[in-house]
Design a protein around this motif. Structure first.
Motif, PDB file in Angstrom:
ATOM      1  N   ILE A  11      19.969  30.866  27.281  1.00 20.04           N
ATOM      2  CA  ILE A  11      18.710  31.577  27.505  1.00 20.04           C
ATOM      3  C   ILE A  11      17.715  31.250  26.404  1.00 20.04           C
ATOM      4  O   ILE A  11      16.532  31.009  26.663  1.00 20.04           O
ATOM      5  N   GLU A  12      18.181  31.223  25.163  1.00 20.21           N
ATOM      6  CA  GLU A  12      17.289  30.910  24.037  1.00 20.21           C
ATOM      7  C   GLU A  12      16.753  29.482  24.147  1.00 20.21           C
ATOM      8  O   GLU A  12      15.558  29.220  23.904  1.00 20.21           O
ATOM      9  N   ILE A  13      17.637  28.537  24.520  1.00 24.71           N
ATOM     10  CA  ILE A  13      17.203  27.147  24.683  1.00 24.71           C
ATOM     11  C   ILE A  13      16.173  27.037  25.808  1.00 24.71           C
ATOM     12  O   ILE A  13      15.160  26.340  25.695  1.00 24.71           O
ATOM     13  N   ALA A  14      16.406  27.770  26.894  1.00 20.37           N
ATOM     14  CA  ALA A  14      15.470  27.744  28.026  1.00 20.37           C
ATOM     15  C   ALA A  14      14.111  28.270  27.625  1.00 20.37           C
ATOM     16  O   ALA A  14      13.068  27.721  28.012  1.00 20.37           O
ATOM     17  N   ILE A  15      14.088  29.329  26.826  1.00 26.61           N
ATOM     18  CA  ILE A  15      12.822  29.909  26.368  1.00 26.61           C
ATOM     19  C   ILE A  15      12.055  28.913  25.515  1.00 26.61           C
ATOM     20  O   ILE A  15      10.843  28.729  25.653  1.00 26.61           O
ATOM     21  N   VAL A  16      12.781  28.227  24.606  1.00 25.51           N
ATOM     22  CA  VAL A  16      12.153  27.229  23.744  1.00 25.51           C
ATOM     23  C   VAL A  16      11.562  26.091  24.578  1.00 25.51           C
ATOM     24  O   VAL A  16      10.434  25.638  24.340  1.00 25.51           O
ATOM     25  N   LEU A  17      12.311  25.632  25.577  1.00 22.73           N
ATOM     26  CA  LEU A  17      11.825  24.552  26.433  1.00 22.73           C
ATOM     27  C   LEU A  17      10.587  24.970  27.217  1.00 22.73           C
ATOM     28  O   LEU A  17       9.652  24.183  27.402  1.00 22.73           O
ATOM     29  N   VAL A  18      10.576  26.200  27.680  1.00 25.37           N
ATOM     30  CA  VAL A  18       9.395  26.701  28.398  1.00 25.37           C
ATOM     31  C   VAL A  18       8.184  26.728  27.482  1.00 25.37           C
ATOM     32  O   VAL A  18       7.073  26.328  27.874  1.00 25.37           O
ATOM     33  N   ILE A  19       8.369  27.191  26.245  1.00 24.33           N
ATOM     34  CA  ILE A  19       7.259  27.250  25.283  1.00 24.33           C
ATOM     35  C   ILE A  19       6.732  25.854  24.985  1.00 24.33           C
ATOM     36  O   ILE A  19       5.518  25.614  24.948  1.00 24.33           O
ATOM     37  N   ILE A  20       7.668  24.881  24.777  1.00 25.62           N
ATOM     38  CA  ILE A  20       7.255  23.499  24.515  1.00 25.62           C
ATOM     39  C   ILE A  20       6.473  22.946  25.710  1.00 25.62           C
ATOM     40  O   ILE A  20       5.440  22.297  25.552  1.00 25.62           O
ATOM     41  N   GLY A  21       6.951  23.251  26.919  1.00 20.42           N
ATOM     42  CA  GLY A  21       6.253  22.792  28.122  1.00 20.42           C
ATOM     43  C   GLY A  21       4.856  23.358  28.230  1.00 20.42           C
ATOM     44  O   GLY A  21       3.911  22.653  28.590  1.00 20.42           O
ATOM     45  N   LEU A  22       4.705  24.623  27.897  1.00 22.01           N
ATOM     46  CA  LEU A  22       3.387  25.252  27.945  1.00 22.01           C
ATOM     47  C   LEU A  22       2.441  24.636  26.920  1.00 22.01           C
ATOM     48  O   LEU A  22       1.257  24.414  27.192  1.00 22.01           O
ATOM     49  N   LEU A  23       2.974  24.346  25.716  1.00 21.10           N
ATOM     50  CA  LEU A  23       2.148  23.742  24.669  1.00 21.10           C
ATOM     51  C   LEU A  23       1.699  22.346  25.068  1.00 21.10           C
ATOM     52  O   LEU A  23       0.525  21.992  24.908  1.00 21.10           O
ATOM     53  N   LEU A  24       2.639  21.549  25.589  1.00 20.34           N
ATOM     54  CA  LEU A  24       2.280  20.199  26.023  1.00 20.34           C
ATOM     55  C   LEU A  24       1.275  20.241  27.167  1.00 20.34           C
ATOM     56  O   LEU A  24       0.317  19.464  27.198  1.00 20.34           O
ATOM     57  N   GLY A  25       1.477  21.166  28.097  1.00 20.85           N
ATOM     58  CA  GLY A  25       0.539  21.305  29.204  1.00 20.85           C
ATOM     59  C   GLY A  25      -0.851  21.679  28.723  1.00 20.85           C
ATOM     60  O   GLY A  25      -1.855  21.181  29.228  1.00 20.85           O
ATOM     61  N   GLY A  26      -0.904  22.550  27.718  1.00 21.77           N
ATOM     62  CA  GLY A  26      -2.192  22.952  27.164  1.00 21.77           C
ATOM     63  C   GLY A  26      -2.902  21.800  26.478  1.00 21.77           C
ATOM     64  O   GLY A  26      -4.118  21.624  26.615  1.00 21.77           O
TER      65      GLY A  26
END
Length: 233
Positions: A11-26
């Motif tokens: 779950i923690e790894i998934a959260i980190v990946l989601v945050i990285i994805g949002l940052l890259l998308g931004g």
């Protein structure tokens, strides 16, 4: 006492990946917005000069820079053209900006004073500090001729524009091809270094023949930061 498990949970790894994805998308979206704004700026500049050109022609029944009665009929004009219906290279292409400015069709205080090459005092720039040009010639598309044969009146964006910007401009206002349509590639230097032509690292790619021919296009992969185009009138 049992062993204590360390490390990250799924779950923690998934959260980190989601945050990285949002940052890259931004970041990517931000770059897209910046590119779009720069392209719109260039389009507005090209459209503004085009409107001024035809407005001047409608009012004076002559072309800016070429108008033989400019000194007598435009307040503050320092010179007139020869009235042959062509904005020729040299003095007339510089004088065109003074005629447009003094008659109120464009903003700026451009004064030609007999100049034959662009300077900040007599010539407008594009957003990348390259001098623009309003002229009758054939220096666009595959042509390099400055003589009247095969020439048309055209407005050159000036150099120093990244290839991805000028390519996107072409796609938005025309057919996206550097060698056809109303907007085409131009190697006009405008007092600086001329944009590179065909080939790797240049502004445009050459057409490739074969069973599935590849047309010429803007060489976005080359990444040139010194390109330009011309709007044909």
């Amino acid at each position: 006492m049992g062993n204590r498990q360390t490390g990250f949970t799924l779950i923690e790894i998934a959260i980190v990946l989601v945050i990285i994805g949002l940052l890259l998308g931004g970041v990517l979206k931000g770059q897209e917005l910046i590119t779009g704004a720069r392209v719109r700026n260039l389009i507005q500049q090209q459209d503004g000069v085009k409107a001024a050109y035809f407005g001047f022609l409608d009012r004076y029944k002559a072309l800016p820079g070429d108008y033989s009665g400019a000194a007598a009929n435009i307040t503050g004009a320092t010179g007139s053209g020869d009235g042959d219906g062509q904005i020729e290279a040299g003095a007339e292409s510089i004088l065109a900006w003074e005629h447009l400015a003094k008659s109120g069709f464009i903003n700026g205080s451009y004064v030609a004073n007999g100049a034959t090459t662009p300077t900040d005092a007599n010539n407008p720039k594009n957003p990348y500090a390259g001098y623009m040009q309003l002229i009758y010639d054939g220096v666009y598309g595959t042509g390099t001729s400055t003589t009247p044969a095969g020439s048309r009146h055209n407005l050159k964006t000036g150099p120093n524009i990244p290839v991805e910007i000028v390519g996107e401009l072409d796609r938005k206002v025309d057919d996206g091809s550097p060698y056809t349509g109303a907007f085409q590639f131009s190697p006009y230097a405008g007092g600086g270094t001329a944009p590179t032509g065909e080939g790797t690292g240049g502004c445009v790619t050459a057409a490739v023949a074969g069973t599935a021919p590849v047309p010429a296009g803007w060489n976005v992969a080359g990444g040139s930061a010194n390109c330009g185009g011309a709007s044909l009138y």
